[in-house]
Write a protein that holds these residues in place. Sequence first.
Motif, short mmCIF file in Angstrom:
data_model
loop_
_atom_site.label_atom_id
_atom_site.label_comp_id
_atom_site.label_asym_id
_atom_site.label_seq_id
_atom_site.Cartn_x
_atom_site.Cartn_y
_atom_site.Cartn_z
N ASN A 123 1.05 -4.28 7.79
CA ASN A 123 0.68 -2.99 7.22
C ASN A 123 1.84 -2.57 6.32
N LEU A 124 1.56 -2.29 5.07
CA LEU A 124 2.63 -1.86 4.17
C LEU A 124 2.51 -0.36 3.95
N SER A 125 3.64 0.31 3.91
CA SER A 125 3.62 1.74 3.64
C SER A 125 3.43 1.96 2.14
N ASP A 126 3.32 3.22 1.73
CA ASP A 126 3.36 3.52 0.31
C ASP A 126 4.76 3.22 -0.22
N PHE A 127 4.91 3.31 -1.52
CA PHE A 127 6.21 3.01 -2.11
C PHE A 127 7.23 4.10 -1.77
N TYR A 128 8.46 3.68 -1.67
CA TYR A 128 9.56 4.66 -1.73
C TYR A 128 10.50 4.25 -2.84
N ASP A 231 4.27 -1.41 -10.03
CA ASP A 231 3.96 -2.01 -8.75
C ASP A 231 5.16 -2.74 -8.16
N GLU A 232 6.04 -3.21 -9.04
CA GLU A 232 7.15 -4.04 -8.57
C GLU A 232 8.42 -3.25 -8.32
N GLU A 233 8.50 -2.06 -8.95
CA GLU A 233 9.81 -1.43 -9.00
C GLU A 233 10.19 -0.73 -7.70
N ASN A 234 9.27 -0.62 -6.77
CA ASN A 234 9.58 0.16 -5.58
C ASN A 234 9.51 -0.68 -4.32
N ASN A 235 10.05 -0.13 -3.28
CA ASN A 235 10.08 -0.82 -2.00
C ASN A 235 9.01 -0.27 -1.07
N VAL A 236 8.67 -1.08 -0.07
CA VAL A 236 7.74 -0.64 0.96
C VAL A 236 8.35 -0.87 2.33
N ILE A 237 7.77 -0.21 3.32
CA ILE A 237 8.19 -0.42 4.70
C ILE A 237 7.18 -1.36 5.35
N LEU A 238 7.67 -2.32 6.12
CA LEU A 238 6.79 -3.26 6.81
C LEU A 238 6.46 -2.74 8.20
N LEU A 239 5.16 -2.68 8.53
CA LEU A 239 4.76 -2.30 9.88
C LEU A 239 3.82 -3.36 10.41
N LYS A 240 3.61 -3.34 11.72
CA LYS A 240 2.75 -4.33 12.34
C LYS A 240 1.32 -4.15 11.86
N LYS A 241 0.66 -5.28 11.58
CA LYS A 241 -0.72 -5.24 11.11
C LYS A 241 -1.58 -4.50 12.13
N GLY A 242 -2.32 -3.51 11.66
CA GLY A 242 -3.23 -2.80 12.55
C GLY A 242 -2.67 -1.52 13.12
N ASN A 243 -1.37 -1.28 12.92
CA ASN A 243 -0.80 -0.04 13.46
C ASN A 243 -0.99 1.07 12.43
N ASP A 244 -2.24 1.52 12.29
CA ASP A 244 -2.57 2.43 11.19
C ASP A 244 -2.08 3.86 11.43
N THR A 245 -2.01 4.27 12.69
CA THR A 245 -1.58 5.64 12.98
C THR A 245 -0.16 5.85 12.48
N LEU A 246 0.72 4.93 12.85
CA LEU A 246 2.12 5.05 12.46
C LEU A 246 2.26 4.91 10.94
N THR A 247 1.48 3.99 10.36
CA THR A 247 1.54 3.80 8.91
C THR A 247 1.18 5.10 8.19
N ALA A 248 0.11 5.75 8.66
CA ALA A 248 -0.33 6.99 8.03
C ALA A 248 0.76 8.06 8.14
N LYS A 249 1.36 8.15 9.33
CA LYS A 249 2.44 9.11 9.56
C LYS A 249 3.61 8.85 8.60
#
Lengths: 291, 248
Positions: A123-128, A231-249
């Motif tokens: 699960n990838l977060s939005d960009f930061y 699309d390339e210029e920013n970083n994302v946070i890696l989360l476990k696949k399927g952990n959507d609650t935390l990703t949304a938060k």
Amino acid sequence: MKKLMTMILAIVMVMSLFAGCGAKTDAPTDAPNELGLVTPGKLTVSISPDFSPMEFVDPSKSGQEQYVGFDVTLANYIATELGLELVIMPMDFGACQTAVEMGTVDMSISGFSKTEERAQNYNLSDFYYAGDNETEQVLITMAGNEGKYTTAESLAGLKVGAQAASLQANLCTNQLPDTELVIFADLTTGLMQLKNGDFDVMAVADGNADAIIANNPDIIKTGFKFTVTSDEENNVILLKKGNDTLTAKVNELLAKAYDAGYYGEWYAAAKELAGIGVEVSYDENGNPIEG
Amino acid sequence: MEFAQIGANIIKIMKDYWKVFLIEGVSNTLILTCIAVSLGAILGTLVAIMKMSRFRVLRFIVTAYVEIIRGTPILLQLYIFYFCLPQMLPFLKLSAFMWVAIAMCVNSSAYVSEVIRSGIQAVDKGQTEAARSLGLSSGQTMRKVVLPQAIKNILPALGNEFVMILKETSLASTFFLGDLMTSYQKVKGATFLGFECLLIVGIIYFCLTFPLSKLVGYFEKRMRSDKSYKNHHKHAERERKLAEGGKL
């Protein structure tokens, strides 16, 4: 018959060793754990602290305090906002991803760029946004080559170094097709190879280039800059696949930090800690202007 | 690469980061080594005993254990212990440092068990046969005849194992556990002066292992020229002369 039994017994033992591995059991908890955290009440984050100024170690401190840099500030912010205790688990870059996959940590914040492969398995977060660290991708070379490698044409036939599985490696393949790409494991090894003459120029993010030059006066920027898409210029946070609650938060919090304008502040602070001169410009009388 | 520059850089790094290398790095490396070798020696002895037991099932399991551990890279074992075991055994609340120390100790136990087993089996079979025919039980034979001789073969090899493990703890830096190689990772990440950091860490490792291997060598010599061995030779000489019918 006896032999067969022994064999079966041994195989069962070995299998049981691995069976436990795959099936991640949800640890029984008393407290509600709607975020699906590995350890309730704690936010565990894996980072690879060898990537100044994004994440590195401040040797004057010890324990959890010693990990500093932009990504660590971000992790701290997320933990504080969620009301959790932050636990940083340092490990090397490859292990950071495995740790998320295996469920050893909740997330990894370690300067990850968004790639197709990562999106499939995590699960990838939005960009930061880490200032100019990712928006500016540059080439560095040995001092004495000033002005030599400023255009893609001038680089034709040369060897270019880039970190394995990095944004820079992708950029080199796409934007410098006439060069030979040499892959290295981590930035410092790459730098040693550059000094050794294994390749002529090395592709790095601008923030890293500044950190490198601050300690290596024999290295300069070539002046060449890659074209970086949004699309390339920013970083994302890696989360476990399927952990959507935390990703949304996490996405909610990232948006909040963006609106509040925290990123610039954090990046400047990280750069200062890394010993990279905060940019100082001069007025017409030669006096430094802050900012 | 300019070598004068390297010297200056090393001094600069040591001034800022000497604590990271000399205190944190060295102490963690030594702690990790001591845990791995001491627990490894105990576990290794147990494994060696089981391997020489009469029960085939036990022997088979232990052989499989030794072969699997020796047949896979230690880095892979570290990954498995670090990622899988804490999830399989959630009731054991151990730190990452301890999990890696356990992985090291399991790894070293496989090697140590082989050292012990081969040390015992290297004692001439005639010794056991003679002891048994003199009426000693198998336990007495082991304790009073075989083991005292086997120790001579085993101890030097164990010392070498210690030196080996000390070097192998460098793999713990994959998880930034504070050993010497982690110091290298940390400082190079902050300074981007990789080669200089490598030199510093290399010198420290050598300063640790060289006296150790010298010490092992010293004990090895002592064991070889130990009294019983000398006396045995003197005795043999005397007998030979007597047999020749000469005077002493």
